[in-house]
Design a protein around this motif. Structure first.
Motif, PDB file in Angstrom:
ATOM      1  N   MET A 144      52.414  -6.945 -43.006  1.00 11.95           N
ATOM      2  CA  MET A 144      52.558  -6.000 -41.913  1.00 11.95           C
ATOM      3  C   MET A 144      51.193  -5.741 -41.275  1.00 11.95           C
ATOM      4  SD  MET A 144      54.457  -2.254 -42.041  1.00 11.95           S
ATOM      5  CE  MET A 144      55.605  -2.911 -43.270  1.00 11.95           C
ATOM      6  N   LYS A 145      51.207  -5.534 -39.962  1.00 11.83           N
ATOM      7  CA  LYS A 145      49.971  -5.222 -39.255  1.00 11.83           C
ATOM      8  C   LYS A 145      50.056  -3.779 -38.771  1.00 11.83           C
ATOM      9  CE  LYS A 145      48.934  -9.962 -37.837  1.00 11.83           C
ATOM     10  NZ  LYS A 145      49.880 -10.575 -38.788  1.00 11.83           N
ATOM     11  N   LEU A 146      49.180  -2.940 -39.291  1.00 11.92           N
ATOM     12  CA  LEU A 146      49.206  -1.505 -39.015  1.00 11.92           C
ATOM     13  C   LEU A 146      48.063  -1.142 -38.077  1.00 11.92           C
ATOM     14  CD1 LEU A 146      49.799  -0.318 -42.693  1.00 11.92           C
ATOM     15  CD2 LEU A 146      51.522  -0.582 -40.885  1.00 11.92           C
ATOM     16  N   ALA A 147      48.378  -0.351 -37.062  1.00 21.68           N
ATOM     17  CA  ALA A 147      47.394  -0.055 -36.026  1.00 21.68           C
ATOM     18  C   ALA A 147      47.461   1.418 -35.631  1.00 21.68           C
ATOM     19  CB  ALA A 147      47.645  -0.931 -34.797  1.00 21.68           C
ATOM     20  N   ARG A 148      46.417   1.848 -34.949  1.00 27.16           N
ATOM     21  CA  ARG A 148      46.422   3.103 -34.202  1.00 27.16           C
ATOM     22  C   ARG A 148      46.305   2.735 -32.731  1.00 27.16           C
ATOM     23  NH1 ARG A 148      42.060   5.685 -34.550  1.00 27.16           N
ATOM     24  NH2 ARG A 148      42.806   7.750 -33.995  1.00 27.16           N
ATOM     25  N   PHE A 149      47.129   3.370 -31.906  1.00 26.11           N
ATOM     26  CA  PHE A 149      47.105   3.024 -30.488  1.00 26.11           C
ATOM     27  C   PHE A 149      47.330   4.267 -29.644  1.00 26.11           C
ATOM     28  CE2 PHE A 149      51.550   2.982 -31.569  1.00 26.11           C
ATOM     29  CZ  PHE A 149      52.254   3.285 -30.416  1.00 26.11           C
ATOM     30  N   THR A 150      46.813   4.211 -28.431  1.00 25.48           N
ATOM     31  CA  THR A 150      46.969   5.314 -27.492  1.00 25.48           C
ATOM     32  C   THR A 150      47.809   4.855 -26.320  1.00 25.48           C
ATOM     33  OG1 THR A 150      44.841   6.288 -28.109  1.00 25.48           O
ATOM     34  CG2 THR A 150      45.761   6.933 -25.981  1.00 25.48           C
ATOM     35  N   VAL A 151      48.827   5.663 -26.000  1.00 28.19           N
ATOM     36  CA  VAL A 151      49.660   5.423 -24.834  1.00 28.19           C
ATOM     37  C   VAL A 151      50.150   6.781 -24.341  1.00 28.19           C
ATOM     38  CG1 VAL A 151      51.825   5.129 -26.138  1.00 28.19           C
ATOM     39  CG2 VAL A 151      51.550   4.021 -23.907  1.00 28.19           C
ATOM     40  N   GLU A 152      50.195   6.948 -23.038  1.00 21.44           N
ATOM     41  CA  GLU A 152      50.664   8.198 -22.428  1.00 21.44           C
ATOM     42  C   GLU A 152      49.872   9.389 -22.944  1.00 21.44           C
ATOM     43  OE1 GLU A 152      54.759   8.033 -23.517  1.00 21.44           O
ATOM     44  OE2 GLU A 152      55.258   6.486 -22.045  1.00 21.44           O
ATOM     45  N   GLY A 153      48.572   9.162 -23.154  1.00 22.55           N
ATOM     46  CA  GLY A 153      47.683  10.247 -23.536  1.00 22.55           C
ATOM     47  C   GLY A 153      47.751  10.693 -24.975  1.00 22.55           C
ATOM     48  N   VAL A 198      49.076  -0.711 -24.059  1.00 22.45           N
ATOM     49  CA  VAL A 198      48.465   0.348 -24.866  1.00 22.45           C
ATOM     50  C   VAL A 198      46.981   0.058 -25.080  1.00 22.45           C
ATOM     51  CG1 VAL A 198      50.671   0.619 -26.054  1.00 22.45           C
ATOM     52  CG2 VAL A 198      48.846  -0.683 -27.159  1.00 22.45           C
ATOM     53  N   THR A 199      46.277   1.070 -25.573  1.00 24.54           N
ATOM     54  CA  THR A 199      44.886   0.904 -25.984  1.00 24.54           C
ATOM     55  C   THR A 199      44.829   0.928 -27.507  1.00 24.54           C
ATOM     56  OG1 THR A 199      44.042   1.993 -23.989  1.00 24.54           O
ATOM     57  CG2 THR A 199      42.554   1.871 -25.890  1.00 24.54           C
ATOM     58  N   LEU A 200      44.371  -0.157 -28.095  1.00 23.33           N
ATOM     59  CA  LEU A 200      44.216  -0.175 -29.549  1.00 23.33           C
ATOM     60  C   LEU A 200      42.943   0.570 -29.932  1.00 23.33           C
ATOM     61  CD1 LEU A 200      45.244  -3.835 -30.449  1.00 23.33           C
ATOM     62  CD2 LEU A 200      46.520  -1.739 -30.937  1.00 23.33           C
ATOM     63  N   GLU A 201      43.083   1.453 -30.899  1.00 22.86           N
ATOM     64  CA  GLU A 201      41.957   2.240 -31.400  1.00 22.86           C
ATOM     65  C   GLU A 201      41.489   1.673 -32.744  1.00 22.86           C
ATOM     66  OE1 GLU A 201      40.918   4.382 -29.352  1.00 22.86           O
ATOM     67  OE2 GLU A 201      42.647   4.996 -28.146  1.00 22.86           O
ATOM     68  N   ALA A 202      40.372   2.179 -33.252  1.00 23.10           N
ATOM     69  CA  ALA A 202      39.973   1.811 -34.611  1.00 23.10           C
ATOM     70  C   ALA A 202      41.142   2.117 -35.546  1.00 23.10           C
ATOM     71  CB  ALA A 202      38.741   2.608 -35.029  1.00 23.10           C
ATOM     72  N   PRO A 203      41.577   1.158 -36.363  1.00 21.64           N
ATOM     73  CA  PRO A 203      42.765   1.399 -37.189  1.00 21.64           C
ATOM     74  C   PRO A 203      42.603   2.545 -38.175  1.00 21.64           C
ATOM     75  CG  PRO A 203      41.713  -0.697 -37.746  1.00 21.64           C
ATOM     76  CD  PRO A 203      41.071  -0.215 -36.487  1.00 21.64           C
ATOM     77  N   ILE A 204      41.375   2.770 -38.624  1.00 23.66           N
ATOM     78  CA  ILE A 204      41.059   3.978 -39.394  1.00 23.66           C
ATOM     79  C   ILE A 204      39.835   4.595 -38.740  1.00 23.66           C
ATOM     80  CG2 ILE A 204      40.309   4.918 -41.610  1.00 23.66           C
ATOM     81  CD1 ILE A 204      41.747   2.770 -43.030  1.00 23.66           C
ATOM     82  N   HIS A 205      39.950   5.836 -38.313  1.00 21.35           N
ATOM     83  CA  HIS A 205      38.818   6.466 -37.627  1.00 21.35           C
ATOM     84  C   HIS A 205      38.070   7.456 -38.503  1.00 21.35           C
ATOM     85  CE1 HIS A 205      41.779   9.663 -37.296  1.00 21.35           C
ATOM     86  NE2 HIS A 205      40.853  10.478 -36.843  1.00 21.35           N
ATOM     87  N   ASP A 206      38.629   7.761 -39.687  1.00 23.59           N
ATOM     88  CA  ASP A 206      38.045   8.818 -40.510  1.00 23.59           C
ATOM     89  C   ASP A 206      38.009   8.461 -42.001  1.00 23.59           C
ATOM     90  OD1 ASP A 206      40.769   8.837 -40.908  1.00 23.59           O
ATOM     91  OD2 ASP A 206      40.962  11.026 -40.827  1.00 23.59           O
ATOM     92  N   PRO A 207      37.537   7.280 -42.373  1.00 19.77           N
ATOM     93  CA  PRO A 207      37.440   6.980 -43.816  1.00 19.77           C
ATOM     94  C   PRO A 207      36.411   7.890 -44.470  1.00 19.77           C
ATOM     95  CG  PRO A 207      36.193   5.379 -42.575  1.00 19.77           C
ATOM     96  CD  PRO A 207      36.918   6.216 -41.557  1.00 19.77           C
ATOM     97  N   ARG A 208      36.563   8.084 -45.753  1.00 22.32           N
ATOM     98  CA  ARG A 208      35.556   8.869 -46.471  1.00 22.32           C
ATOM     99  C   ARG A 208      34.277   8.062 -46.679  1.00 22.32           C
ATOM    100  NH1 ARG A 208      40.534   9.820 -49.031  1.00 22.32           N
ATOM    101  NH2 ARG A 208      41.250  11.989 -48.968  1.00 22.32           N
ATOM    102  N   LYS A 209      34.418   6.739 -46.830  1.00 18.45           N
ATOM    103  CA  LYS A 209      33.260   5.878 -47.066  1.00 18.45           C
ATOM    104  C   LYS A 209      33.405   4.586 -46.273  1.00 18.45           C
ATOM    105  CE  LYS A 209      33.822   5.995 -51.681  1.00 18.45           C
ATOM    106  NZ  LYS A 209      34.699   7.168 -51.862  1.00 18.45           N
ATOM    107  N   TYR A 210      32.253   4.099 -45.791  1.00 21.93           N
ATOM    108  CA  TYR A 210      32.179   2.765 -45.179  1.00 21.93           C
ATOM    109  C   TYR A 210      30.960   2.099 -45.809  1.00 21.93           C
ATOM    110  CZ  TYR A 210      32.384  -0.833 -41.481  1.00 21.93           C
ATOM    111  OH  TYR A 210      32.496  -2.015 -40.792  1.00 21.93           O
ATOM    112  N   LEU A 211      31.227   1.190 -46.736  1.00 21.35           N
ATOM    113  CA  LEU A 211      30.192   0.525 -47.519  1.00 21.35           C
ATOM    114  C   LEU A 211      30.071  -0.926 -47.079  1.00 21.35           C
ATOM    115  CD1 LEU A 211      31.455   1.920 -50.928  1.00 21.35           C
ATOM    116  CD2 LEU A 211      29.378   2.673 -49.758  1.00 21.35           C
TER     117      LEU A 211
END
Length: 284
Positions: A1-10, A63-76
């Motif tokens: 599965m491909k999971l995304a965050r996207f913006t449409v209609e504000g 649509v506008t694709l956003e960063a799929p995760i915008h708030d991780p606790r860590k980015y290593l």
């Protein structure tokens, strides 16, 4: 599965990508309030219902694709983890580590898969690209045995570990040079681990203004993904949604004294995971 965050209609929503379409998952999991971290944490329980979603369909072009995760606790991120890249660094006079070399990218650097990336006012001359395979952690874990490391991976994504080299080299750690705002474009979505038979058999490429600058197999990593997870979890607990950038191959800009300028476009692609593409602009 491909999971995304996207913006449409504000409104920004969670989605499932199928071909050139994206299905809105918001009505199915309203209790998650649009959080990809929460979706990943509960993915095993939600998988069956998510597979059946067939309503709320949009074309990706709508649509506008956003960063799929915008708030991780860590980015290593791990440094010099492809032998050819380590060799080009050594040729430039930089010490090559004898063990895994880790640093943080502060999470405020995270950026969308097609968003503009800043050439910062305070670092205008040595901004560089680094094509990398990204890993998303799916389970809270500590002291993970090497042979079990694959079981804690939720999925994979494409990333560009954008680096301000002058800031990287002036500090005892890499963190400042790796963490400028917008310098963490990721995406275009998270491909769940079950769709990738072998994450160490993927071709990774980077193009600068249409010219190929990096190409490698992820099998050329010095420390593979499972070794990375086993190593990190000796030190810290990894949590659902945490991100890991697994290293870049040879061909970075500093090796050829070619740094990012206003208007440059960088495209990073990985087999089976898609591509991200970002234009570099002068910071306002």
């Amino acid at each position: 599965m491909k999971l995304a965050r996207f913006t449409v209609e504000g409104r920004t929503r969670l989605g499932k990508v199928v071909g050139d379409e994206i299905f809105d998952l918001s009505a199915i999991v309203p209790e998650l309030d649009g959080s990809m971290r929460a979706l990943i944490e509960h993915f095993d329980q939600l998988r069956d219902v998510l597979e059946t979603v067939a309503d709320g369909k949009y074309l990706l072009s709508e649509v506008t694709l956003e960063a799929p995760i915008h708030d991780p606790r860590k980015y290593l991120a791990i440094g010099m983890n492809y032998q050819a890249h380590a060799d080009e660094a050594a040729a430039a006079g930089h010490a090559v580590p004898t063990s895994q070399l880790w640093f943080n990218k502060q999470v405020t650097c995270i950026n969308g898969p097609y968003s503009d990336v800043d050439v910062p006012k305070s670092a205008p001359n040595m901004v560089d690209y680094e094509a990398e395979l990204g890993v998303v952690i799916g389970k809270r874990c500590r002291h993970v045995p090497l042979e079990e490391a694959s079981s804690v991976i939720a999925g994979y994504f494409v990333c560009n570990d954008v680096t301000a080299r002058d800031w990287q080299f002036r500090s005892p750690t890499f963190t400042l040079g790796k963490s400028f705002d917008t310098h963490g474009p990721i995406g275009p979505w998270i491909t769940t681990a079950d769709e990738i038979a072998d994450p160490h058999a993927l071709t990774l490429t980077l193009e600068l203004n249409g010219e190929e600058r990096q190409r490698s197999s992820t099998g050329d990593m010095i420390y593979n993904i499972y070794e990375q997870i086993a190593y990190l979890t000796q030190v810290m607990t990894l949590e659902p949604g945490d991100l890991i950038a697994t290293g870049t191959p040879a061909g970075v800009g500093i090796a050829g004294d070619r740094f990012m300028r206003e208007g440059d476009v960088v495209r990073v692609a990985i087999d089976g995971l898609g591509a991200i593409e970002n234009r570099f602009v002068e910071e306002n």
